[in-house]
Scaffold this active site. Structure first.
Site, PDB file in Angstrom:
ATOM      1  N   ALA A  52       1.354  -1.215   0.039  1.00  0.00           N
ATOM      2  CA  ALA A  52      -0.004  -0.275  -0.171  1.00  0.00           C
ATOM      3  C   ALA A  52       0.617   1.119   0.173  1.00  0.00           C
ATOM      4  O   ALA A  52       2.038   0.916   1.038  1.00  0.00           O
ATOM      5  CB  ALA A  52      -1.299   0.198   1.253  1.00  0.00           C
ATOM      6  N   ILE A 145      21.549  -2.186  13.106  1.00  0.00           N
ATOM      7  CA  ILE A 145      22.685  -2.257  13.480  1.00  0.00           C
ATOM      8  C   ILE A 145      21.385  -3.381  14.784  1.00  0.00           C
ATOM      9  O   ILE A 145      20.970  -2.931  15.022  1.00  0.00           O
ATOM     10  CB  ILE A 145      22.966  -1.615  14.809  1.00  0.00           C
ATOM     11  CG1 ILE A 145      23.777  -0.404  13.956  1.00  0.00           C
ATOM     12  CG2 ILE A 145      23.681  -1.913  16.044  1.00  0.00           C
ATOM     13  CD1 ILE A 145      24.357   0.612  14.566  1.00  0.00           C
ATOM     14  N   LYS A 214      13.755   6.861  20.347  1.00  0.00           N
ATOM     15  CA  LYS A 214      14.882   5.413  20.351  1.00  0.00           C
ATOM     16  C   LYS A 214      15.325   5.532  21.850  1.00  0.00           C
ATOM     17  O   LYS A 214      15.352   4.248  21.996  1.00  0.00           O
ATOM     18  CB  LYS A 214      15.714   5.565  19.070  1.00  0.00           C
ATOM     19  CG  LYS A 214      15.601   5.788  17.811  1.00  0.00           C
ATOM     20  CD  LYS A 214      16.324   6.076  16.511  1.00  0.00           C
ATOM     21  CE  LYS A 214      16.140   6.327  15.086  1.00  0.00           C
ATOM     22  NZ  LYS A 214      16.983   7.068  14.209  1.00  0.00           N
TER      23      LYS A 214
HETATM   24  P1  NAP Z   1       9.681   7.718   3.293  1.00  0.00           P
HETATM   25  O1  NAP Z   1      10.772   7.110   2.281  1.00  0.00           O
HETATM   26  O2  NAP Z   1       9.087   8.665   3.198  1.00  0.00           O
HETATM   27  O3  NAP Z   1       8.445   6.523   3.193  1.00  0.00           O
HETATM   28  C1  NAP Z   1       7.009   6.258   3.276  1.00  0.00           C
HETATM   29  C2  NAP Z   1       6.455   5.453   2.541  1.00  0.00           C
HETATM   30  O4  NAP Z   1       4.724   5.365   3.648  1.00  0.00           O
HETATM   31  C3  NAP Z   1       5.783   6.494   1.065  1.00  0.00           C
HETATM   32  O5  NAP Z   1       5.732   5.096   0.120  1.00  0.00           O
HETATM   33  C4  NAP Z   1       4.062   6.484   0.864  1.00  0.00           C
HETATM   34  O6  NAP Z   1       3.664   6.775  -0.156  1.00  0.00           O
HETATM   35  C5  NAP Z   1       3.528   5.885   1.834  1.00  0.00           C
HETATM   36  N1  NAP Z   1       2.918   6.393   2.695  1.00  0.00           N
HETATM   37  C6  NAP Z   1       2.680   7.593   4.018  1.00  0.00           C
HETATM   38  N2  NAP Z   1       1.707   7.556   3.833  1.00  0.00           N
HETATM   39  C7  NAP Z   1       0.453   6.745   3.086  1.00  0.00           C
HETATM   40  C8  NAP Z   1      -0.923   6.262   3.664  1.00  0.00           C
HETATM   41  N3  NAP Z   1      -1.643   7.035   4.510  1.00  0.00           N
HETATM   42  N4  NAP Z   1      -1.036   5.005   3.209  1.00  0.00           N
HETATM   43  C9  NAP Z   1      -0.560   4.586   2.193  1.00  0.00           C
HETATM   44  N5  NAP Z   1       1.084   4.526   2.175  1.00  0.00           N
HETATM   45  C10 NAP Z   1       1.249   5.606   3.109  1.00  0.00           C
HETATM   46  O7  NAP Z   1       9.416   6.850   4.569  1.00  0.00           O
HETATM   47  P2  NAP Z   1      10.811   5.969   4.779  1.00  0.00           P
HETATM   48  O8  NAP Z   1      12.157   6.645   4.560  1.00  0.00           O
HETATM   49  O9  NAP Z   1      10.613   4.774   4.283  1.00  0.00           O
HETATM   50  O10 NAP Z   1      11.005   5.667   6.644  1.00  0.00           O
HETATM   51  C11 NAP Z   1       9.565   4.470   6.600  1.00  0.00           C
HETATM   52  C12 NAP Z   1       9.881   4.140   8.386  1.00  0.00           C
HETATM   53  O11 NAP Z   1      11.380   3.753   8.578  1.00  0.00           O
HETATM   54  C13 NAP Z   1       9.251   5.045   9.471  1.00  0.00           C
HETATM   55  O12 NAP Z   1       8.596   4.599  10.520  1.00  0.00           O
HETATM   56  C14 NAP Z   1      11.250   5.789   9.670  1.00  0.00           C
HETATM   57  O13 NAP Z   1      10.900   6.781  10.879  1.00  0.00           O
HETATM   58  C15 NAP Z   1      11.882   4.489   9.401  1.00  0.00           C
HETATM   59  N6  NAP Z   1      12.795   4.614   9.548  1.00  0.00           N
HETATM   60  C16 NAP Z   1      13.379   4.801   7.803  1.00  0.00           C
HETATM   61  C17 NAP Z   1      15.135   4.648   8.002  1.00  0.00           C
HETATM   62  C18 NAP Z   1      15.878   5.730   6.702  1.00  0.00           C
HETATM   63  O14 NAP Z   1      16.519   5.230   6.483  1.00  0.00           O
HETATM   64  N7  NAP Z   1      15.294   5.746   6.467  1.00  0.00           N
HETATM   65  C19 NAP Z   1      16.058   4.273   8.926  1.00  0.00           C
HETATM   66  C20 NAP Z   1      15.033   3.289   9.641  1.00  0.00           C
HETATM   67  C21 NAP Z   1      14.128   3.794  10.118  1.00  0.00           C
HETATM   68  P3  NAP Z   1       4.176   6.799  -1.663  1.00  0.00           P
HETATM   69  O15 NAP Z   1       5.924   6.210  -1.791  1.00  0.00           O
HETATM   70  O16 NAP Z   1       3.036   7.159  -2.295  1.00  0.00           O
HETATM   71  O17 NAP Z   1       3.928   8.953  -1.002  1.00  0.00           O
HETATM   72  N1  HSE Z   2      15.987   9.793  10.915  1.00  0.00           N
HETATM   73  C1  HSE Z   2      16.362   8.373  11.200  1.00  0.00           C
HETATM   74  C2  HSE Z   2      17.929   9.413  10.618  1.00  0.00           C
HETATM   75  C3  HSE Z   2      16.240   7.390  10.668  1.00  0.00           C
HETATM   76  O1  HSE Z   2      18.223  10.125  10.393  1.00  0.00           O
HETATM   77  O2  HSE Z   2      18.660   8.363  12.364  1.00  0.00           O
HETATM   78  C4  HSE Z   2      16.290   5.984  11.229  1.00  0.00           C
HETATM   79  O3  HSE Z   2      15.651   5.901  11.770  1.00  0.00           O
END
Ligand code: NAP
Ligand code: HSE
Length: 448
Positions: A52, A145, A214
């Site tokens: 989704a 990690i 975290k």
């Molecule tokens: P992102 O790149 O902003 O991707 C978010 C995704 O969620 C997009 O595909 C978006 O759709 C979708 N989305 C948002 N609202 C939605 C809704 N209401 N219904 C369905 N789909 C929805 O985020 P991300 O960086 O992958 O992060 C995802 C999670 O992982 C977060 O909790 C973040 O804190 C965590 N995280 C991220 C990282 C990192 O390095 N980025 C590391 C550790 C943890 P569209 O693509 O269509 O806009």
């Molecule tokens: N925004 C977060 C960071 C992603 O920079 O560490 C990983 O949780």
């Protein structure tokens, strides 16, 4: 049983993703690129059945087959073939709702969402426990990690005495680039966003909120509690200037955004703030988007976990590790063998968080003061009246009658007294600007 016989009896496991951004696409890539490794370790295939997103027409780096993408998360949650729902959208609303709905429909959940777990962890984990379901959340702290698994399992024999973590990749990337290359805050933040490290609202990264989320998760697992994130004193890196980075170096320190948790009697010290740490400590050498968590257990002593703390593939590695774990349980017909916090439900307790004003540590103070005789004695007079003693002083440059930066490092002092002294010193006519102060940690869980 031979491997081939084993494979014949195993059914593929269908999963669904909600969110297909940086991490979601990484998960599909890892499952795809490491398909045969995963099959050899699991004995069956992980099949991504539905994903989704908000906008199904959006151009994406990772392509999936026809009919997999949907803009309705309920297509994932209610699909009877899907046994594990992976929430990767971030933020609290509607992510919390999707997680709870998936659990209510009997699905195991994997999430990287530290915002939800730090604020609604009790609700999510209690529901999962009541339904006999697993919640995997390895990716919520430290990116790739495996620190959650280490705390829940590898260090299970220990009383945890302290945790010091660099657990926000974006903030560490910014501070390292400013320290090592003299990069400008805004430019470096933009680069971190382009690389997919930053949260959708980057103020969470730079204001320390993500680090506090975290830290709350680590505290809950380490001490068997549900800490209120509002009790964690939180300060970000936006006040850090190149000047303070340079002075820190002169005193033999590095500035890091640290998450700190310490067991002090029957209280926990829990705080997030830029911290000056000795350049010889291993945490001082953690640069760029790398994260590290230094944990001290009463049996194991100090251990440190180090690796990439954000980004597509490292985070996906952690998400897929949870998937494999849950799949293994499913294949053996078991679930919730390990409780989310690794403590039994009955053992979870409330623990008081120590007031930041009761902190008793050394401080770095930077003043913009008029360069004339007697200034230092007026400042030290106020500090002395608050029982704060000086360890060293640096004045940069000479501008008689003009303004010069003056830096003082104190011995251990009570934060309550320090704050009061700062208020009084700021009223002196020889002080021309707000006083900058930073906390110093000297020992950081090392063995003496
Ligand atoms: P992102 O790149 O902003 O991707 C978010 C995704 O969620 C997009 O595909 C978006 O759709 C979708 N989305 C948002 N609202 C939605 C809704 N209401 N219904 C369905 N789909 C929805 O985020 P991300 O960086 O992958 O992060 C995802 C999670 O992982 C977060 O909790 C973040 O804190 C965590 N995280 C991220 C990282 C990192 O390095 N980025 C590391 C550790 C943890 P569209 O693509 O269509 O806009
Ligand atoms: N925004 C977060 C960071 C992603 O920079 O560490 C990983 O949780």
């Amino acid at each position: 049983m031979k491997k081939t016989d084993n494979l014949k009896t195993m059914k593929d496991i269908h999963i669904g993703l909600i969110g297909f951004g940086t991490v979601g696409q990484g998960v599909v890539r890892v499952i795809d690129e490491n398909r045969s490794i995963l099959r050899d370790k699991l004995g069956c295939e992980i099949v991504v059945k539905r994903i989704a997103v908000r906008d199904v027409r959006k151009e994406r780096d990772v392509r999936v087959g026809e009919g997999i993408l949907t803009d309705n998360p309920m297509d994932v949650i209610e699909d009877p073939d899907i046994s594990i729902v992976v929430e990767l959208i971030g933020g609290i609303t509607p992510a919390r709702d999707f997680i709870l709905r998936a659990l209510e429909r009997g699905k195991h959940v994997v999430t990287a969402n530290k915002a939800v777990l730090s604020t609604h962890g009790r609700e999510v984990f209690t529901l999962a426990g009541d339904r006999g379901l697993d919640v995997g959340f390895e990716a919520s702290v430290g990116g790739g990690i495996p620190v959650i698994r280490a705390l829940r399992e590898g260090l299970v024999a220990n009383r945890i005495d302290s945790i010091y973590g660099i657990i926000n990749g974006t903030a560490n990337y910014i501070l390292s680039k400013m320290t090592n290359e003299g990069g400008k805050f805004e430019d470096v933040l933009r680069r971190a966003q382009e690389k997919g490290y930053a949260e959708s609202d980057p103020s969470f990264d730079i204001e320390g909120t993500d680090t506090a989320h975290k830290l709350a998760i680590l505290i809950n697992i380490a001490f068997g509690t549900y800490v209120d994130t509002r009790d964690i004193y939180t300060e970000g890196i936006t006040r850090i200037t190149p000047l303070d980075i340079r002075f820190a170096r002169e005193f033999g320190y590095r500035i890091k955004l640290l998450a700190i948790a310490k067991l002090v009697g029957d209280e926990i010290e829990a705080r997030v703030h830029p911290t000056m740490i000795p350049e010889s400590h291993p945490l001082a050498k953690v640069d760029g988007v790398f994260n590290a968590v230094h944990i001290r257990g009463n049996a194991v002593g100090p251990v440190m976990f180090y690796g990439l703390g954000a980004g597509m593939m490292p985070t996906a590695s952690a998400v897929v590790s949870d998937l494999v774990d849950i799949c293994r349980n499913q294949l053996k017909g078991v679930s919730s063998r390990l409780t989310p916090l690794s403590y039994t439900q009955e053992a979870i307790k409330d623990i008081k968080i120590k007031n930041i004003e009761d902190l008793d540590i050394p401080y770095y103070l930077r003043f913009l003061a008029i360069d004339k005789p007697g200034v230092l004695s007026r400042i030290s007079g106020v500090l002395g009246a608050h029982n704060i003693s000086i360890s060293s002083v640096i004045q940069k440059g000479r501008k008689i009658g003009g303004a010069v930066p003056l830096v003082i490092v104190t011995h251990s002092a009570l934060e309550r007294e320090l704050r009061q002294a700062i208020k009084e010193i700021e009223k002196l006519d020889v002080i021309l600007d707000k006083i900058i102060y930073l906390r110093i940690e000297e020992n950081l869980g090392a063995v003496n």
